[in-house]
Design a protein around this motif. Structure first.
Motif, PDB file in Angstrom:
ATOM      1  N   SER A 121       0.829  -1.204   0.000  1.00 50.40           N
ATOM      2  CA  SER A 121       0.000   0.000   0.000  1.00 50.40           C
ATOM      3  C   SER A 121       0.858   1.247   0.000  1.00 50.40           C
ATOM      4  O   SER A 121       0.542   2.228  -0.684  1.00 50.40           O
ATOM      5  CB  SER A 121      -0.898   0.028   1.231  1.00 50.40           C
ATOM      6  OG  SER A 121      -1.639  -1.149   1.306  1.00 50.40           O
ATOM      7  N   VAL A 131       2.149   1.793  -3.524  1.00 48.63           N
ATOM      8  CA  VAL A 131       1.109   2.302  -4.427  1.00 48.63           C
ATOM      9  C   VAL A 131       0.785   3.756  -4.099  1.00 48.63           C
ATOM     10  O   VAL A 131       0.700   4.614  -4.986  1.00 48.63           O
ATOM     11  CB  VAL A 131      -0.160   1.424  -4.340  1.00 48.63           C
ATOM     12  CG1 VAL A 131      -1.275   2.019  -5.179  1.00 48.63           C
ATOM     13  CG2 VAL A 131       0.142   0.010  -4.785  1.00 48.63           C
ATOM     14  N   THR A 132       0.630   4.038  -2.805  1.00 47.05           N
ATOM     15  CA  THR A 132       0.297   5.407  -2.401  1.00 47.05           C
ATOM     16  C   THR A 132       1.385   6.372  -2.850  1.00 47.05           C
ATOM     17  O   THR A 132       1.096   7.439  -3.407  1.00 47.05           O
ATOM     18  CB  THR A 132       0.153   5.487  -0.873  1.00 47.05           C
ATOM     19  OG1 THR A 132      -0.736   4.457  -0.450  1.00 47.05           O
ATOM     20  CG2 THR A 132      -0.393   6.831  -0.444  1.00 47.05           C
ATOM     21  N   VAL A 143       1.234   6.946  -6.610  1.00 43.63           N
ATOM     22  CA  VAL A 143       0.117   7.809  -7.004  1.00 43.63           C
ATOM     23  C   VAL A 143       0.394   9.260  -6.598  1.00 43.63           C
ATOM     24  O   VAL A 143       0.206  10.193  -7.395  1.00 43.63           O
ATOM     25  CB  VAL A 143      -1.204   7.296  -6.388  1.00 43.63           C
ATOM     26  CG1 VAL A 143      -2.313   8.307  -6.581  1.00 43.63           C
ATOM     27  CG2 VAL A 143      -1.598   5.970  -7.015  1.00 43.63           C
ATOM     28  N   PHE A 144       0.895   9.458  -5.392  1.00 42.19           N
ATOM     29  CA  PHE A 144       1.125  10.833  -4.937  1.00 42.19           C
ATOM     30  C   PHE A 144       2.241  11.501  -5.727  1.00 42.19           C
ATOM     31  O   PHE A 144       2.123  12.665  -6.095  1.00 42.19           O
ATOM     32  CB  PHE A 144       1.431  10.856  -3.433  1.00 42.19           C
ATOM     33  CG  PHE A 144       0.195  10.930  -2.595  1.00 42.19           C
ATOM     34  CD1 PHE A 144      -0.615   9.809  -2.419  1.00 42.19           C
ATOM     35  CD2 PHE A 144      -0.199  12.116  -2.006  1.00 42.19           C
ATOM     36  CE1 PHE A 144      -1.767   9.873  -1.681  1.00 42.19           C
ATOM     37  CE2 PHE A 144      -1.368  12.189  -1.254  1.00 42.19           C
ATOM     38  CZ  PHE A 144      -2.147  11.067  -1.095  1.00 42.19           C
ATOM     39  N   LEU A 180       3.160  10.825  -8.784  1.00 46.85           N
ATOM     40  CA  LEU A 180       2.640  11.144 -10.115  1.00 46.85           C
ATOM     41  C   LEU A 180       1.725  12.366 -10.061  1.00 46.85           C
ATOM     42  O   LEU A 180       1.837  13.281 -10.879  1.00 46.85           O
ATOM     43  CB  LEU A 180       1.868   9.945 -10.687  1.00 46.85           C
ATOM     44  CG  LEU A 180       2.717   8.783 -11.194  1.00 46.85           C
ATOM     45  CD1 LEU A 180       1.824   7.638 -11.643  1.00 46.85           C
ATOM     46  CD2 LEU A 180       3.596   9.237 -12.348  1.00 46.85           C
ATOM     47  N   LEU A 181       0.833  12.376  -9.077  1.00 47.79           N
ATOM     48  CA  LEU A 181      -0.113  13.502  -8.975  1.00 47.79           C
ATOM     49  C   LEU A 181       0.646  14.814  -8.819  1.00 47.79           C
ATOM     50  O   LEU A 181       0.394  15.784  -9.538  1.00 47.79           O
ATOM     51  CB  LEU A 181      -1.035  13.309  -7.763  1.00 47.79           C
ATOM     52  CG  LEU A 181      -2.273  12.436  -7.921  1.00 47.79           C
ATOM     53  CD1 LEU A 181      -3.020  12.350  -6.606  1.00 47.79           C
ATOM     54  CD2 LEU A 181      -3.194  12.992  -8.997  1.00 47.79           C
ATOM     55  N   PHE A 183       2.833  15.679 -12.024  1.00 50.17           N
ATOM     56  CA  PHE A 183       1.998  16.163 -13.127  1.00 50.17           C
ATOM     57  C   PHE A 183       1.409  17.524 -12.793  1.00 50.17           C
ATOM     58  O   PHE A 183       1.356  18.423 -13.626  1.00 50.17           O
ATOM     59  CB  PHE A 183       0.869  15.169 -13.426  1.00 50.17           C
ATOM     60  CG  PHE A 183       1.336  13.875 -14.026  1.00 50.17           C
ATOM     61  CD1 PHE A 183       2.613  13.762 -14.569  1.00 50.17           C
ATOM     62  CD2 PHE A 183       0.490  12.773 -14.082  1.00 50.17           C
ATOM     63  CE1 PHE A 183       3.050  12.576 -15.131  1.00 50.17           C
ATOM     64  CE2 PHE A 183       0.921  11.585 -14.648  1.00 50.17           C
ATOM     65  CZ  PHE A 183       2.197  11.473 -15.166  1.00 50.17           C
ATOM     66  N   ALA A 184       0.938  17.656 -11.551  1.00 52.36           N
ATOM     67  CA  ALA A 184       0.275  18.904 -11.173  1.00 52.36           C
ATOM     68  C   ALA A 184       1.248  20.071 -11.273  1.00 52.36           C
ATOM     69  O   ALA A 184       0.892  21.154 -11.738  1.00 52.36           O
ATOM     70  CB  ALA A 184      -0.292  18.797  -9.753  1.00 52.36           C
ATOM     71  N   VAL A 185       2.473  19.853 -10.863  1.00 58.95           N
ATOM     72  CA  VAL A 185       3.449  20.949 -10.918  1.00 58.95           C
ATOM     73  C   VAL A 185       3.907  21.167 -12.349  1.00 58.95           C
ATOM     74  O   VAL A 185       3.912  22.279 -12.873  1.00 58.95           O
ATOM     75  CB  VAL A 185       4.643  20.636  -9.994  1.00 58.95           C
ATOM     76  CG1 VAL A 185       5.744  21.673 -10.188  1.00 58.95           C
ATOM     77  CG2 VAL A 185       4.187  20.596  -8.551  1.00 58.95           C
TER      78      VAL A 185
END
Lengths: 569, 312
Positions: free
Chosen positions: B29, B32-33, B36-37, B39-40, B43-45
């Protein structure tokens, strides 16, 4: 709303907005306009959200001390039962479908209204009838079975108003069935010319899947509640083991509804997030078709995992294995959705206005909640953590971190469409961030204390857990503030918010091609559709620059002085 | 108990296994977390509105292969976890035959326990360390649940049905016992202590307790007192099964199916004798529902079990 607005819309020779198509109380209470019914629902679920929230506040307050302070054991049991019953059946289940679903579904498919407008109104009255029963139950003294109504405690031993509470849920169930039937038929028969199934926005797909789950699962809840009431009122031996009944049968019936109900609560949230993430990253959704199959997969497999609530209740090892296996399988499409949202950001032009902050928060919280679901799907671990705070934290991450975040995201995203006004974005972003941290602060400690042995539904608890409860209660205070703030600034925006224009976010979707707020008949002309959804950039090409004509940048209103904003009006 | 507020060490063999699986899942977990974080945030920046990052057509490969790739990867990962945890679960499904048999009767709002030696306790249970323990449980009223967090053990206790579970404590000490299934007003006070002692201390403790008859002997008295022996004794003229050697055997039923004569079957046969009738016997036994209490049932079961090893 204001006279100036009325004059302006008259000048533009547009039909009056749905808000102005009748001003009397009767015109609201007898309306068949899906948008007005959505607002009626919005009023009622907000009311119940605050009652359920008040109960949660009292619970967190009480649990600061291991010995309790304010309530008796019975009082505490009634409190968490009330919290569960109201939040599940009078807020979460109806929340997104009956408000945003009702408001947006016809707009998104290009229809004038839902298929059965009068049934839609009846659904709200049924919901109100259920709500009155639950309030009567509350005023008379409440019920102490937990929201799960497990027999034989509920049917033979409880001294609360079980029948009243069960009747409330029974009646409210019919209101969601009515909404479900309406949505299914609307999507099937009222799509605008050219709006094929694979051009539907994902929000519509999720509403459709949710409606199917509602229509198939809710009757089972009705049956199990009827059986429960028959045993309690007339002594019919159904679940009572003294007469050959089986108390676990009730659990099977109950969870056959209540596990799909989790997907009733969270599927619409998926739809909301798909709309917001695409709009604010100016990208087509990554894997549109995969998303649809994931939605349908969850809806179908979700029906076959109910047994994982009963791993310790006396189940054959084979049955337990099958349910554990299917519970892992149902997690796959949820994971796919998270990856797809994440990759929708890739090569986008990302704006960070409030709806997007809520959506990103949703992805974070849903990921945590979903992964903790793997623990509860694993047999040996579930045996330990079931009925503990680990499970409490798990489903709050999905339902509150997930669905409620999405609800607030939707509220901020479609607020301009519903009211014609923009919310002050700076305040909204602040409360979105506050909600994310307040939520984690409240519920993350519950994972830990659950694994360490803190029992669910315990009024008094062992002193070593106090530190976790105090932390959790402190977080709950922050969370409460994050829920109350929007009440303030959204109300403010009704009077002083900037005019939104038809499409303030530059979003695709038919609902943005009509006025804000829309007229009674939704569209002046019947819309026609000749392209797929989420065309934020030409097919196959990611934008170097996002198309400026589609998006009117607006100032975050938090910056501006409220009195000045008021004068501009 | 309670040395650290951040961790509760497992105190049973099974519990340590559960912890291993838990940490394995925690690691998965966490990975995976983090993915995901990261990548988020990246990408967001990188792709924030107006940034200079290169954008352009997505490689075609990115669309289908990526989608299929992570669907397959997720499915394999989840199936692998399922296989791992379930095989661990199945290995420990059946208790060893020599496990210490403890009877538990739950009622609102207490646990009553009884040792094989006949010693009875309320909301307490003394156990020897490193000995497999099998719980045989029934409820007198609503559903309860026997949870010992330190053992990572939990099993619901149902009215009208015998439930069983087992564990092997491997640390001495005092541990919490909680009722985990909501059972009414004083649910949160239905708690107790499990006291795990060294084998020598346990023997000493047992010897120091007021000696009741052991369960089987008490059951034998009941077997006569309640009239069971009138039909089931070998000398009886009534055509009823002789119960010696019965326990654990496969019994053919009148409807052609076969059941194992375990606690569940014997208990049901006492309370609802017409539900599963042994082949070749007339359905003449009356129900003892309401005539024998849960605790008496426990004793009768222990008696029938004790004569199970005899040859009829």
């Amino acid at each position: 709303m204001t006279d100036a607005a009325a004059i302006r819309s008259a000048e533009a020779k547009e039909p009056p907005s749905y808000l102005k198509a009748g001003r009397t109380v009767a015109s609201w209470l007898t309306t068949t306009d899906h948008k007005r019914i959505a607002l009626l629902y919005f009023g009622s679920i907000t009311f119940f959200f605050f009652i359920g929230g008040a109960a949660a506040t009292l619970i967190r307050l009480e649990l600061i001390s291991p010995e309790g302070r304010f309530f008796t054991n019975d009082g505490y049991n009634r409190l968490f039962t009330l919290h569960g019953v109201i939040m599940v059946w009078f807020f979460l289940v109806p929340s997104i479908p009956t408000t945003f679903g009702n408001f947006l579904l016809p707009l998104m498919v290009g229809a004038k209204d839902v298929a059965f407008p009068r049934l839609n109104l009846m659904s709200w009255y049924l919901n109100m009838a259920g709500g009155l029963l639950v309030l009567a139950c509350l005023i008379l003294g409440g019920v102490d079975t937990g929201w799960t109504f497990y027999t034989p405690f509920s049917s033979m031993f409880s001294n609360g108003y079980v029948v009243l509470a069960a009747a409330a849920v029974f009646v409210a169930g019919f209101s969601t069935i009515a909404t479900g039937v309406n949505f299914i038929v609307t999507v099937h028969v009222l799509r605008a010319p050219g709006m094929t199934w694979f051009r539907l926005p994902l929000f519509v797909w999720t509403q459709y899947a949710t409606a199917a789950v509602i229509v198939l699962a809710t009757p089972v809840l009705a049956i199990s509640l009827l059986l429960l009431m028959a045993e309690r009122l007339f002594g019919l031996p159904i679940f009572d083991p003294a007469h050959g009944g089986d108390p676990v049968l009730f659990q099977h019936l109950f969870w056959f509804y209540s596990h799909p109900a989790v997907y009733i609560m969270v599927l619409p949230a998926f739809g909301v997030i798909s709309e917001i993430v695409t709009c604010f990253s100016r990208r087509r959704i990554f894997g549109y078709t995969a998303m649809i199959w994931a939605i349908l997969g969850i809806a179908v497999i979700g029906f076959f995992v109910w047994g994982h609530h009963m791993f310790v209740a006396g189940m054959s090892p084979f049955a337990a294995l099958v349910f554990s296996f299917l519970s892992f399988v149902v997690a796959v499409p949820s994971a796919i959705k998270v990856f797809n949202w994440t990759f929708t950001l890739y090569r986008g032009q990302i704006y960070f206005e409030a709806p997007m902050i809520y959506a990103l928060g949703f992805i974070g919280l849903f990921t945590t909640g979903g992964l903790s679901g793997l623990f509860t799907a694993s047999l040996p671990i579930d045996v330990h953590v079931t009925d503990s705070y680990f499970v409490v934290a798990h489903f709050h991450y999905i339902m509150v971190g997930g669905s409620v975040s999405a609800f607030f995201g939707a509220l901020h995203f479609w607020w301009p469409k519903i009211t014609g006004r923009l919310a002050p974005d700076r305040w909204a972003r602040f409360s979105a961030i506050l909600m994310y941290f307040g939520f984690n602060f409240t519920f993350f400690p519950q994972f830990v204390m659950g694994y360490l042995g803190m029992n669910r539904r315990y009024h008094h608890y062992a002193p070593e857990f106090q530190i976790y409860h105090v932390t959790s209660s402190a977080g709950a205070a922050i969370l409460a503030a994050a829920y109350l703030l929007p009440m303030g600034y959204l109300t403010w925006s009704l009077f002083y918010g900037r005019k939104a224009g038809d499409n303030p976010w530059g979003a695709t979707g038919l609902e943005w091609q009509t006025t804000s707020p829309p007229p009674r008949e939704n569209f002046v002309e019947q819309p026609r559709v000749d392209e797929g959804p989420y065309l934020y950039h030409p097919d196959q090409v990611a934008p170097f620059e996002e198309a400026p004509e589609r998006r009117q940048q607006h100032d975050p209103q938090g910056k501006s002085d409220p009195t000045r904003a008021g004068m501009e009006e | 108990m309670g040395e650290s507020i951040f961790w509760l060490p497992a105190a049973s063999e099974q519990g340590e296994q559960v912890d291993h699986l838990f940490f394995l899942l925690l690691a998965v977990s966490a990975i995976v977390t983090i993915v995901v974080f990261v990548l988020l945030v990246t990408f967001a920046v990188r792709y924030r509105h107006g940034s200079k990052a290169k954008r352009g057509k997505l490689p075609n490969l990115m669309r289908r292969e990526l989608e299929i790739g992570w669907t397959a990867a997720t499915a394999f990962l989840f199936l692998f976890i399922f296989w791992w945890v379930s095989s661990a679960q199945l290995e420990g499904y059946s208790p060893p035959p020599d496990a210490l048999e403890i009877h538990v009767t739950a009622k609102q709002w207490m646990f009553k326990t009884q040792q094989p030696s006949g010693v009875r306790e309320i909301n307490e249970l003394h156990l020897p360390v490193d000995t497999p323990v099998r719980l045989v449980m029934a409820s007198e009223d609503v559903i309860h649940s026997f949870w010992v967090p330190a053992f990572r053990f939990k099993r619901d206790i149902l009215p009208g049905r015998v439930t069983q579970g087992w564990f092997t404590p491997d640390k001495t000490g005092t541990f919490h016992l909680f009722c985990a299934e909501f059972c009414g007003t004083n649910h949160s006070e239905m708690t107790g202590r499990i006291i795990v002692m060294s084998q020598a201390d346990y023997a000493e403790w047992t010897a120091g307790q007021p000696q009741g008859d052991d369960l089987g002997k008490e059951g034998a008295k009941l077997f006569v007192a309640k009239g069971c022996s009138g039909c089931h004794a070998p000398s009886s003229k009534v055509h009823a099964p002789n119960l010696a050697g019965l326990f654990g055997r496969k019994i053919p039923l009148a409807d052609g199916s076969i059941v194992t004569a375990d606690e569940r079957y014997i208990r049901d046969s006492i309370l609802q004798p017409r539900r599963e009738i042994a082949a070749g016997y007339p359905p003449i036994m009356p129900s003892f529902q309401g005539v024998v209490s849960e605790e008496d049932l426990t004793r009768l079961l222990a008696y029938i079990r004790s004569i199970g090893k005899e040859t009829p």
